[in-house]
Design a protein around this motif. Structure first.
Motif, PDB file in Angstrom:
ATOM      1  N   SER A   1       4.655 -28.389  29.737  1.00 24.32           N
ATOM      2  CA  SER A   1       4.002 -28.050  28.465  1.00 24.32           C
ATOM      3  C   SER A   1       4.350 -29.034  27.349  1.00 24.32           C
ATOM      4  N   GLY A   2       4.497 -30.295  27.702  1.00 25.31           N
ATOM      5  CA  GLY A   2       4.844 -31.314  26.722  1.00 25.31           C
ATOM      6  C   GLY A   2       3.683 -31.664  25.809  1.00 25.31           C
ATOM      7  N   VAL A   3       3.991 -32.393  24.741  1.00 24.27           N
ATOM      8  CA  VAL A   3       3.001 -32.821  23.754  1.00 24.27           C
ATOM      9  C   VAL A   3       2.988 -34.348  23.726  1.00 24.27           C
ATOM     10  N   SER A   4       1.809 -34.948  23.881  1.00 25.77           N
ATOM     11  CA  SER A   4       1.700 -36.408  23.958  1.00 25.77           C
ATOM     12  C   SER A   4       2.326 -37.103  22.766  1.00 25.77           C
ATOM     13  N   PHE A   5       2.088 -36.559  21.560  1.00 22.64           N
ATOM     14  CA  PHE A   5       2.557 -37.211  20.349  1.00 22.64           C
ATOM     15  C   PHE A   5       4.080 -37.233  20.261  1.00 22.64           C
ATOM     16  N   VAL A   6       4.729 -36.352  20.988  1.00 23.39           N
ATOM     17  CA  VAL A   6       6.190 -36.339  21.046  1.00 23.39           C
ATOM     18  C   VAL A   6       6.681 -37.187  22.212  1.00 23.39           C
ATOM     19  N   LEU A   7       6.048 -37.025  23.373  1.00 22.12           N
ATOM     20  CA  LEU A   7       6.527 -37.667  24.591  1.00 22.12           C
ATOM     21  C   LEU A   7       6.323 -39.177  24.615  1.00 22.12           C
ATOM     22  N   MET A   8       5.129 -39.637  24.237  1.00 20.38           N
ATOM     23  CA  MET A   8       4.818 -41.060  24.401  1.00 20.38           C
ATOM     24  C   MET A   8       5.761 -41.981  23.627  1.00 20.38           C
ATOM     25  N   PRO A   9       5.988 -41.757  22.333  1.00 22.75           N
ATOM     26  CA  PRO A   9       6.912 -42.665  21.632  1.00 22.75           C
ATOM     27  C   PRO A   9       8.316 -42.670  22.233  1.00 22.75           C
ATOM     28  N   ALA A  10       8.790 -41.480  22.621  1.00 21.14           N
ATOM     29  CA  ALA A  10      10.133 -41.393  23.202  1.00 21.14           C
ATOM     30  C   ALA A  10      10.209 -42.118  24.535  1.00 21.14           C
ATOM     31  N   MET A  11       9.173 -41.974  25.369  1.00 23.86           N
ATOM     32  CA  MET A  11       9.176 -42.616  26.682  1.00 23.86           C
ATOM     33  C   MET A  11       9.023 -44.130  26.572  1.00 23.86           C
ATOM     34  N   ILE A  12       8.221 -44.587  25.641  1.00 26.69           N
ATOM     35  CA  ILE A  12       8.073 -46.035  25.447  1.00 26.69           C
ATOM     36  C   ILE A  12       9.391 -46.640  24.976  1.00 26.69           C
TER      37      ILE A  12
ATOM     38  N   LEU B   1      12.361 -45.423  25.573  1.00 22.01           N
ATOM     39  CA  LEU B   1      13.256 -45.377  26.727  1.00 22.01           C
ATOM     40  C   LEU B   1      12.943 -46.526  27.683  1.00 22.01           C
ATOM     41  N   ARG B   2      11.648 -46.764  27.944  1.00 17.44           N
ATOM     42  CA  ARG B   2      11.262 -47.875  28.818  1.00 17.44           C
ATOM     43  C   ARG B   2      11.802 -49.196  28.277  1.00 17.44           C
ATOM     44  N   ASN B   3      11.658 -49.423  26.980  1.00 16.72           N
ATOM     45  CA  ASN B   3      12.133 -50.665  26.375  1.00 16.72           C
ATOM     46  C   ASN B   3      13.652 -50.809  26.515  1.00 16.72           C
ATOM     47  N   GLU B   4      14.365 -49.710  26.328  1.00 18.55           N
ATOM     48  CA  GLU B   4      15.823 -49.737  26.462  1.00 18.55           C
ATOM     49  C   GLU B   4      16.251 -50.049  27.893  1.00 18.55           C
ATOM     50  N   MET B   5      15.537 -49.472  28.862  1.00 16.63           N
ATOM     51  CA  MET B   5      15.878 -49.703  30.268  1.00 16.63           C
ATOM     52  C   MET B   5      15.510 -51.120  30.698  1.00 16.63           C
ATOM     53  N   MET B   6      14.420 -51.647  30.151  1.00 19.31           N
ATOM     54  CA  MET B   6      14.071 -53.040  30.424  1.00 19.31           C
ATOM     55  C   MET B   6      15.171 -53.970  29.914  1.00 19.31           C
ATOM     56  N   GLU B   7      15.682 -53.671  28.739  1.00 20.65           N
ATOM     57  CA  GLU B   7      16.745 -54.485  28.156  1.00 20.65           C
ATOM     58  C   GLU B   7      18.038 -54.334  28.948  1.00 20.65           C
ATOM     59  N   LYS B   8      18.341 -53.119  29.370  1.00 25.11           N
ATOM     60  CA  LYS B   8      19.584 -52.861  30.089  1.00 25.11           C
ATOM     61  C   LYS B   8      19.634 -53.592  31.423  1.00 25.11           C
ATOM     62  N   TYR B   9      18.548 -53.519  32.194  1.00 28.44           N
ATOM     63  CA  TYR B   9      18.556 -54.085  33.541  1.00 28.44           C
ATOM     64  C   TYR B   9      17.936 -55.475  33.637  1.00 28.44           C
ATOM     65  N   GLN B  10      17.339 -55.937  32.537  1.00 34.64           N
ATOM     66  CA  GLN B  10      16.742 -57.280  32.515  1.00 34.64           C
ATOM     67  C   GLN B  10      15.743 -57.483  33.661  1.00 34.64           C
ATOM     68  N   TYR B  11      14.877 -56.506  33.844  1.00 33.21           N
ATOM     69  CA  TYR B  11      13.848 -56.636  34.876  1.00 33.21           C
ATOM     70  C   TYR B  11      12.914 -57.798  34.532  1.00 33.21           C
ATOM     71  N   HIS B  12      12.447 -58.486  35.560  1.00 35.91           N
ATOM     72  CA  HIS B  12      11.532 -59.609  35.351  1.00 35.91           C
ATOM     73  C   HIS B  12      10.117 -59.140  35.001  1.00 35.91           C
ATOM     74  N   LYS B  13       9.791 -57.923  35.402  1.00 39.92           N
ATOM     75  CA  LYS B  13       8.424 -57.446  35.222  1.00 39.92           C
ATOM     76  C   LYS B  13       8.413 -56.160  34.400  1.00 39.92           C
ATOM     77  N   GLN B  14       7.469 -56.092  33.477  1.00 39.74           N
ATOM     78  CA  GLN B  14       7.359 -54.940  32.597  1.00 39.74           C
ATOM     79  C   GLN B  14       6.954 -53.685  33.368  1.00 39.74           C
ATOM     80  N   VAL B  15       7.642 -52.573  33.109  1.00 39.96           N
ATOM     81  CA  VAL B  15       7.219 -51.270  33.623  1.00 39.96           C
ATOM     82  C   VAL B  15       6.197 -50.701  32.641  1.00 39.96           C
TER      83      VAL B  15
END
Length: 489
Positions: free
Chosen positions: A228-239, A241-255
């Motif tokens: 029962s999530g709300v897009s306006f709450v979930l999307m900014p938080a997930m994006i 989080l994605r950016n933080e995890m990309m920075e943490k693991y230094q993946y070569h390809k964007q998730v």
């Protein structure tokens, strides 16, 4: 880092000088359906449009739907949850025969916490047929079967970058689950798979450098399993989080981050892209189409619903955990009956603790057979270990008997049983109600004219048009403010 609505080659400037800005001769109408979303997402899956038709339980999103959407330059996922392995295999053969080499398709993998062995058998089937794309749904954590699918076939190219053969789009609605998919597979699971000779040491080593998913799809309030999530709450938080995890693991390809749940109109799709979605995923609106593998009776019911005509009920496959699914409410009793069964399970330790009047009501009205007859069916369905547990634990036995109703109600809906219509279990979210209102008075009002590829392209076309209009409005408003300020000065 924000994600653009569309990814195109950037020009140095939209205008040559300040005078042209003030004149209003700026073209804001350059968004097309094909330009929406992530270029790399479309390239990786060989898509024309950043559009996904999600899997639906018991093959409602069937092989015909997957083929239809794939031929139109989008990707559809076969809904394998509740299907037999032989049925899944036959569907894969059909899809691979009908789609040309390179045309996109995928299969849903629905998490089965009570039957991890079946989950692994399903993954083995995918691997044996060379299925390259899966949609992981309802997962609470990363399982060995998922890791096995992800890791097999990993190699490096000449530049040293890792090539993933098997892609995973993970549907998530909680940050902790998203974080698991944005992380590499755990050492513990990789070691176990190596010890069992299910992956090679080389594959295990490469797995430590990539995330478990190529893409996460943020699922807001939706049909089927939902938090029962709300897009306006979930999307900014997930994006974020994605950016933080990309920075943490230094993946070569964007998730990439996609959006699902509640998308049934151009306004909803436009909002998803404005929130930063790299792609959108639809579900409920596809259930009321010609290609959906369910009964005409169900489609007739779904065609009539509005946004308030759905309800939450226990999930049959996660009954004991209290997980919820969103289902059709209008014209059926299933939601109230399913919730009643769950309440009884929570407050009693055995069937014998339930008062006689209620027991009779369940057997006569809900099940239309005795508990003993239901239990005989259950014994032929569950593995021996589950039955042994039920014989020793009356509460577990009650859970198995109550869970029978969820499979029964799904079968009634799929078959279109007229005499038991009130017991239909139909997974559906309010997006379909919004869609019905949007197409009211058009040729798409009747579901017999709704084809999954046609409603997808119509949705994308009108989404692009809407965004162009909105940008034009914003520009004109800004221009009027500029002139007003200039006149005052």
């Amino acid at each position: 880092m924000s994600i653009p609505i569309m990814e195109v080659e950037k020009k140095d400037s939209l205008v040559s000088d300040e005078e042209e800005k003030a004149s209003g001769n700026v073209n804001y109408g350059n968004i097309s359906p094909a330009s929406l979303g992530s270029v790399q997402f479309k390239k990786d899956y060989n898509l024309k449009y950043a559009y996904v038709a999600g899997g639906m339980y018991r093959g409602v999103a069937g092989k015909e739907m997957v083929v239809k959407i794939g031929k139109e330059g989008m990707i559809g996922f076969l809904g394998t949850g509740g299907m037999e392995l032989s049925q899944i295999g036959a569907a894969i053969q059909y899809i691979q025969k009908e789609l040309s080499l390179g045309q996109p398709y995928g299969l849903n993998l629905l998490h089965k916490p009570s039957d991890l062995a079946m989950e692994e058998k399903t993954v083995d089937l995918f691997l044996s047929y060379g299925v390259k794309n899966i949609e992981a749904a309802a997962f609470l954590s990363i399982t060995p079967a998922l890791v096995k699918y992800r890791v097999q076939g990993l190699t490096r190219d000449q530049s040293g970058r890792i090539i993933t053969v098997n892609k995973i789009i993970a549907k998530v609605s909680r940050p902790e689950v998203a974080q698991a998919f944005l992380s590499p597979a755990s050492e513990k699971i990789l070691s176990k798979l190596m010890d069992e000779n299910k992956i090679t040491p080389e594959e295990a080593g490469l797995a430590k450098e990539i995330p478990m998913a190529d893409d996460i799809c943020v699922e807001a309030d939706s049909g089927g399993h939902t938090d029962s999530g709300v897009s306006f709450v979930l999307m900014p938080a997930m994006i974020k989080l994605r950016n933080e995890m990309m920075e943490k693991y230094q993946y070569h390809k964007q998730v990439r981050v996609g959006a699902a749940g509640g998308i049934g109109t151009p306004e909803a799709a436009a909002a998803a892209f404005m929130l930063g979605a790299d792609f959108i995923l639809t579900g409920s609106i596809n259930q009321c189409t010609v290609e959906a593998v369910t009964s005409d009776t169900v489609k007739d019911l779904l065609q009539q619903i509005n946004i308030q005509d759905t309800e939450y009920a226990p999930a049959g496959d996660m009954f004991e955990l209290g997980a919820k699914v969103q289902v059709l409410k209008k014209g059926v009793f299933f939601p109230s009956r399913a919730n009643k069964l769950y309440d009884l399970y929570r407050h009693h330790n055995s069937l014998h603790e339930i008062d006689e009047k209620t027991r009779l009501q369940i057997q006569e009205k809900y099940f239309k057979r005795s508990f003993e007859e239901v239990y005989n069916d259950v014994k032929s369905f569950y593995p021996a270990s589950e039955i042994e547990k039920a014989e020793c634990n009356p509460k577990h036995k009650m859970a198995l008997i109550f869970k029978w109703y969820f499979g029964y109600s799904s079968r009634l809906a799929l078959s279109g049983s007229e005499e038991s219509r009130v017991d239909y279990q139909v997974h559906c979210g309010p997006a379909l109600g919004a869609f019905n209102q949007w197409v009211k008075g058009t040729d798409l009002e009747n579901w017999r004219n709704r084809h999954v590829d046609k409603i997808a392209t119509k949705l994308l076309i009108e989404t692009a048009q809407l965004l162009n209009q909105r940008y034009s409005t914003f520009h004109n408003y800004s221009l009027s403010e500029f002139k007003s300020t200039d006149n005052k000065s």
